[in-house]
Design a protein around this motif. Structure first.
Motif, short mmCIF file in Angstrom:
data_model
loop_
_atom_site.label_atom_id
_atom_site.label_comp_id
_atom_site.label_asym_id
_atom_site.label_seq_id
_atom_site.Cartn_x
_atom_site.Cartn_y
_atom_site.Cartn_z
N LEU A 658 -6.98 7.85 3.59
CA LEU A 658 -5.88 8.59 2.97
C LEU A 658 -4.60 8.34 3.74
CD1 LEU A 658 -7.47 12.12 2.36
CD2 LEU A 658 -6.61 10.61 0.57
N ARG A 659 -3.47 8.53 3.06
CA ARG A 659 -2.20 8.51 3.76
C ARG A 659 -2.14 9.73 4.67
NH1 ARG A 659 1.64 4.92 2.11
NH2 ARG A 659 3.21 6.19 3.17
N ALA A 660 -1.65 9.55 5.88
CA ALA A 660 -1.65 10.63 6.86
C ALA A 660 -0.70 11.76 6.49
CB ALA A 660 -1.28 10.08 8.24
N ASP A 661 0.29 11.47 5.65
CA ASP A 661 1.22 12.53 5.25
C ASP A 661 0.71 13.33 4.06
OD1 ASP A 661 1.53 10.77 3.16
OD2 ASP A 661 3.64 10.31 3.55
N GLY A 662 -0.49 13.03 3.58
CA GLY A 662 -1.08 13.78 2.49
C GLY A 662 -0.59 13.40 1.11
N SER A 663 0.15 12.29 1.00
CA SER A 663 0.73 11.92 -0.29
C SER A 663 -0.22 11.12 -1.18
CB SER A 663 2.00 11.11 -0.06
OG SER A 663 1.74 9.91 0.64
N SER A 664 -1.40 10.77 -0.68
CA SER A 664 -2.35 10.02 -1.52
C SER A 664 -2.85 10.90 -2.65
CB SER A 664 -3.53 9.54 -0.68
OG SER A 664 -3.12 8.69 0.37
N PRO A 665 -2.85 10.40 -3.88
CA PRO A 665 -3.38 11.21 -4.99
C PRO A 665 -4.88 11.46 -4.85
CG PRO A 665 -2.90 8.98 -5.72
CD PRO A 665 -2.32 9.11 -4.34
N ALA A 666 -5.59 10.53 -4.23
CA ALA A 666 -7.03 10.67 -4.03
C ALA A 666 -7.44 9.68 -2.94
CB ALA A 666 -7.80 10.38 -5.31
N PRO A 667 -8.51 9.96 -2.21
CA PRO A 667 -8.93 9.02 -1.17
C PRO A 667 -9.47 7.73 -1.78
CG PRO A 667 -10.54 10.79 -1.42
CD PRO A 667 -9.36 11.16 -2.26
N GLU A 668 -9.25 6.63 -1.07
CA GLU A 668 -9.82 5.34 -1.46
C GLU A 668 -11.04 5.06 -0.60
OE1 GLU A 668 -7.00 2.22 -1.26
OE2 GLU A 668 -5.44 3.30 -2.36
N THR A 669 -12.01 4.35 -1.16
CA THR A 669 -13.18 3.95 -0.39
C THR A 669 -12.88 2.66 0.34
OG1 THR A 669 -14.70 5.00 -1.95
CG2 THR A 669 -15.62 3.32 -0.50
N LEU A 670 -12.89 2.74 1.67
CA LEU A 670 -12.58 1.58 2.49
C LEU A 670 -13.82 0.73 2.75
CD1 LEU A 670 -10.39 0.16 4.25
CD2 LEU A 670 -11.19 1.57 6.16
N LEU A 671 -14.98 1.40 2.90
CA LEU A 671 -16.20 0.69 3.24
C LEU A 671 -17.39 1.42 2.64
CD1 LEU A 671 -17.55 -1.59 4.87
CD2 LEU A 671 -17.57 -0.06 6.85
N SER A 672 -18.18 0.69 1.86
CA SER A 672 -19.38 1.26 1.25
C SER A 672 -20.53 0.29 1.44
CB SER A 672 -19.15 1.52 -0.25
OG SER A 672 -20.33 1.97 -0.87
N MET A 673 -21.62 0.77 2.04
CA MET A 673 -22.77 -0.07 2.29
C MET A 673 -24.03 0.66 1.86
SD MET A 673 -21.87 -1.51 6.08
CE MET A 673 -23.33 -2.56 6.03
N GLU A 674 -25.13 -0.07 1.81
CA GLU A 674 -26.41 0.57 1.53
C GLU A 674 -26.82 1.48 2.68
OE1 GLU A 674 -28.22 0.57 -1.23
OE2 GLU A 674 -26.60 -0.55 -2.16
N GLU A 675 -26.46 1.08 3.92
CA GLU A 675 -26.77 1.89 5.09
C GLU A 675 -25.68 2.94 5.31
OE1 GLU A 675 -26.31 -1.36 5.18
OE2 GLU A 675 -28.23 -2.32 5.60
N ASN A 676 -26.03 4.00 6.02
CA ASN A 676 -25.05 5.01 6.40
C ASN A 676 -24.11 4.46 7.46
OD1 ASN A 676 -25.57 7.33 4.85
ND2 ASN A 676 -27.38 7.77 6.08
N VAL A 677 -22.82 4.67 7.27
CA VAL A 677 -21.82 4.30 8.27
C VAL A 677 -21.52 5.55 9.12
CG1 VAL A 677 -19.50 3.41 8.68
CG2 VAL A 677 -20.83 2.60 6.71
N TRP A 678 -21.50 5.37 10.45
CA TRP A 678 -21.36 6.52 11.34
C TRP A 678 -20.07 6.48 12.17
CZ3 TRP A 678 -24.64 10.45 10.66
CH2 TRP A 678 -25.83 10.18 10.00
#
Length: 849
Positions: A658-678
């Motif tokens: 998300l944009r740090a100033d809160g102006s994003s209309p919705a979060p974008e998915t940066l990374l999606s995998m079959e495994e859990n990202v921690w």
């Protein structure tokens, strides 16, 4: 087995692991772990000649020692001469001191592991228990085998703690010396579980009570070695040995300031009974251990010990315990650590049996609920509502696409239908065959039901958050005959119907009340207080009620730790970031590249969200919303975006941004995998992000991805060991991380992105939470004793550690073995950290009948 070494023409002792244990541990991991002990060379340590695998058997080879073990000597002589016992103890202490200096803890000191060769003691099996524990992890529990012998276990080992230090060996040696002098260990009992219970709750008799010839200073040295709290014992085995030869040594009532009367030192371990000790007791085949509480109260009480999951899982009693409708037993959650991944398992403890039985098909389930007749269990798992017979049978799918936010409302009604929460504000109903499903109630978007219990004659009681942060809670009645939902009372966390027309409920302060319910008027009469002291969070109360009127609850207050955000300089001097910033349940933090903003994750109402604080005294603004929650914020290098970890509707961890100033209309998915990202290190100027993930059944590994081309994935660290707490150097050329390749957590550095096989060890006394200085010339980390350290490094023409120095004692600040919980200002002179505040965590539970 006695065997012959054909190459060297000598007799050797060949030890073979039990097949069921070998199957759980696995050959590669065990053999890798045992290598860390192969180089121990000491006159009183039995060396390791060889180890390997043959036809599925794991074995290791040690010298054959003619003579007796200390166990055999004690069986023959019962008690040893005082001087001989002291000589054996001192030589074993010397062996322990040497091994501890090499970073190896034995974990299973006992008479059977001390061999006597021509009168000289040799400590055998050094590091075997550690190798088994590290290789097998929590899966050892499933074999029914215990790592350690009950009579010589330290309280922390008996309580199931995985991380043990040298003071645990000191405790065990104190037990062995006590037995050599008195003929019996400090704690004994007819069963393993009774021994463990006495270790955790009792105090040893002075050795002089059993044998007058024991010198007073020896008795006092043993008592100090046997202290319940590790910090109260000798710091090293060498200190213990010196005390045994010092006639003026005193400890306790006669010689130590702040003496605690017998019985009081056990209170800490009594309080954690509902937590870690359950795992140790289950190893001995015990599901519930009950003692009389002794409260002067008209209500009959029993203290019970269940599994370790009561402590380790959020809202464990609220979502992991169910009482049989007829009072015949308890269904409860426990946890196992499968290859480093915590997994919830469920166990059934009948009141007429001493052991607990694992319930199949329920791993990682939440919100177990009994059918009215007690024959079936419904639960939520993997986005599905399922049911199955309590005593085994086919699992039936009732509803899919179920997405409860955290604690889930669910109730099994008298007509066989179930109501359940789905997606936050929606309450749905499904019949017992899963063929008919409809919506009963939809609250507004800022509130949602979090608990449900059935009402006689149809309907349910629903407790609900009244806003997104659960700062308010309200009790509703869902009347199916009238098709209405009406508010009954405010400030109610959970409620159940009892005795026909009465309701028992818990308020936010942990008070329990009884009130008459008028079904016609849909009103509660003025309540009558019953008792208080139930552990609560903003979101739930740690209590469950059975249909027969039995209550099980956790005593205490808030279950979440509270912290203050502070600046700490290199000398350890502390300054609040903002004196007006209140104590809160902070989990993780990240300082912006310009030092003017701080991203923090805060757990409120059972859900973690990311907030942004303007420094030093600006507002705190919430950045993420939604029932799934968000954690581990990380800034992009330009300071314009924040990446974080958040699960999807199926519970799989993704990386969003998300944009740090809160102006994003919705979060974008940066990374999606079959495994859990921690963990995530956001993309650099070239678009390369670094992340940590955990595959199913594997240990933590590290990868890199070009976010502009999500098909380009590079495995940076891919091994059978755990790698975590990743940190990339400012120039992007080096990756710092923590690995347990040596048998314990240490900090390492590898080149990035081509890590290859080159590995530089940074820490030398255990290490976690590495962080690069902005200059790139320093690497900070915490050592095994909790101190903040700095390693000065040179990277040109090759990587080299020039110095290692301790900075300050950081034990008073939040710490995490898998993540970094602090950050660093741009001048590299001040750390921003979470100072531990008041922790009201309860570790005991009462079964109220």
């Amino acid at each position: 087995y006695l065997a012959e070494d054909l190459k060297h023409h000598r007799n050797v002792a060949l030890k073979v692991l039990k097949p069921e244990l070998a199957a759980v541990v696995g050959a590669d991991r065990f053999l890798a772990e045992i290598e860390t002990t192969a180089n121990l060379q000491h006159p009183h340590i039995l060396p390791l000649f060889d180890s390997g695998e043959a036809d599925g058997f794991l074995f290791y080879v040690m010298p054959y020692v003619e003579g007796d073990s200390l166990r055999e000597r004690l069986q023959a002589e019962h008690q040893l001469p005082v001087e001989q016992a002291l000589e054996i103890a001192e030589k074993v202490a010397a062996a322990l001191q040497y091994a501890h200096e090499q970073g190896v803890v034995h974990r299973d000191i006992k008479p059977a592991n001390i061999l006597l060769s021509r009168g000289e003691p040799l400590v055998a099996d050094f590091g075997i228990a550690l190798a088994l524990s590290e290789a097998g992890g929590g899966r050892i529990t499933e074999t029914g085998l215990s790592l350690g012998t009950p009579h010589y276990m330290s309280p922390e080992q008996a309580a199931g703690e995985r991380t043990l230090d040298k003071r645990s060996d000191v405790y065990a040696l104190g037990c062995v010396l006590y037995e050599m002098l008195t003929g019996q260990p400090p704690y004994s009992g007819p069963t393993a579980q009774s021994v463990l219970g006495r270790i955790l709750t009792g105090d040893p008799d002075p050795a002089t009570k059993h044998r007058k010839a024991i010198p007073a200073h020896v008795d006092h040295a043993i008592l100090r070695a046997l202290e319940k709290i590790p910090a109260d014992r000798f710091e090293t085995a060498d200190e213990f040995a010196r005390a045994l030869r010092n006639p003026s040594f005193r400890h306790g009532r006669e010689g130590r300031a702040g003496y605690v009367a017998p019985g009081k030192t056990a209170e800490r371990w009594k309080r954690i009974a509902i937590g870690g000790v359950g795992a140790a007791l289950l190893l001995a085949g015990l599901g519930i251990w009950a003692v009389t509480d002794g409260d002067d109260d008209p209500v009959r009480r029993q203290q019970v010990v269940l599994g370790s999951g009561i402590e380790q899982l959020p809202d464990a009693v609220a979502i992991g315990v169910a009482l049989a409708p007829d009072g015949s037993g308890i269904l409860y959650v426990d946890t196992v650590d499968a290859s480093g991944t915590t997994q919830a398992t469920f166990w059934w403890k009948a009141t007429d049996r001493a052991d607990a039985i694992r319930v199949p098909n329920m791993d990682d389930a939440v919100s177990p609920t009994f059918s009215p007749d007690g024959q079936w269990i419904a639960y939520l798992a993997d986005g599905q509502l399922r049911k199955q017979p309590l005593r085994g049978g086919t699992t039936v799918l009732l509803a899919d696409s179920v997405s409860p936010p955290g604690v889930a409302a669910m109730a099994w009604l008298e007509d066989g239908t179930l109501i359940f929460e789905n997606g936050g504000p929606i309450v749905e109903r499904v019949d017992e065959d899963g063929t008919t499903r409809d919506t009963l109630w939809e609250a507004d978007e800022t509130s949602w039901p979090i608990h449900a219990s059935p009402l006689e004659g149809g309907g349910a009681l629903l407790s609900s958050c009244t806003d997104g942060s659960c700062s308010g809670n309200r009790l509703y009645i869902l009347d199916l005959e009238r098709d209405t939902v009406e508010a009954l009372a405010d400030d109610v966390l959970r409620a159940w119907q009892v005795t026909g027309e009465h309701v028992v409920y818990v308020d936010r302060r942990g008070g329990v009340f009884l009130a008459r319910l008028d079904r016609d008027a849909l009103e509660l009469a003025p309540p009558v207080p019953l008792f208080d002291g139930v552990a609560t969070t903003d979101r739930t109360a740690q209590m469950v009620v059975g249909a027969d009127g039995t209550l099980l609850y956790v005593r205490g207050q808030a279950l979440a730790s509270r912290h203050t955000v502070v600046w700490v300089d290199r000398a350890g001097e502390i300054e609040p970031v903002d004196p007006t910033w209140e104590l809160d349940a902070f989990i993780s933090l990240a300082l912006s590249p310009s030092d003017d903003r701080l991203a923090v994750s805060i757990a409120r109402g059972g859900v973690e969200q990311v907030w942004v604080k303007e420094l030093p005294g600006g507002p705190l603004t919430r950045l993420t919303v939604g029932p799934q929650g968000a954690t581990r914020p990380a800034w992009t290098p330009d300071g314009r975006h924040i990446a974080y970890i958040s699960p999807d509707s199926q519970g799989r961890n993704l990386v969003r941004i998300l944009r740090a100033d809160g102006s994003s209309p919705a979060p974008e998915t940066l990374l999606s995998m079959e495994e859990n990202v921690w963990e995530i290190i956001p993309p650099d100027d070239e678009g390369v992000a670094v992340f940590r993930f955990r595959s199913t059944g594997a240990n933590a590994d590290v990868g890199a991805m070009d976010v502009d081309d999500d098909s380009t994935v590079t495995w940076v660290l891919d091994s059978e060991f755990d790698e975590n707490a990743i940190a990339r150097s400012p120039d992007g050329r080096w990756l710092a991380y923590v690995s347990d390749v040596s048998g314990r957590a240490e900090v390492y550095v590898r080149p990035f992105p081509d890590a290859g096989r080159r590995r530089i060890q940074i820490s030398s006394n255990g290490g976690i939470e590495p962080l690069w200085a902005h200059s790139g010339r320093e690497l900070f980390f915490r050592d095994a004793e909790g101190w903040m350290n700095v390693a000065t490094v040179r990277t040109d023409p090759e990587f080299r550690v020039e110095s290692r120095d301790r900075l300050f004692d950081a034990t008073g600040f939040d710490v995490d073995a898998s993540y970094r919980t602090y950050d660093l200002a741009r001048d590299d002179r001040r750390f921003i950290m979470l100072q531990a505040g008041e922790v009201e965590a309860s570790r005991a539970a009462d079964l109220i009948l």
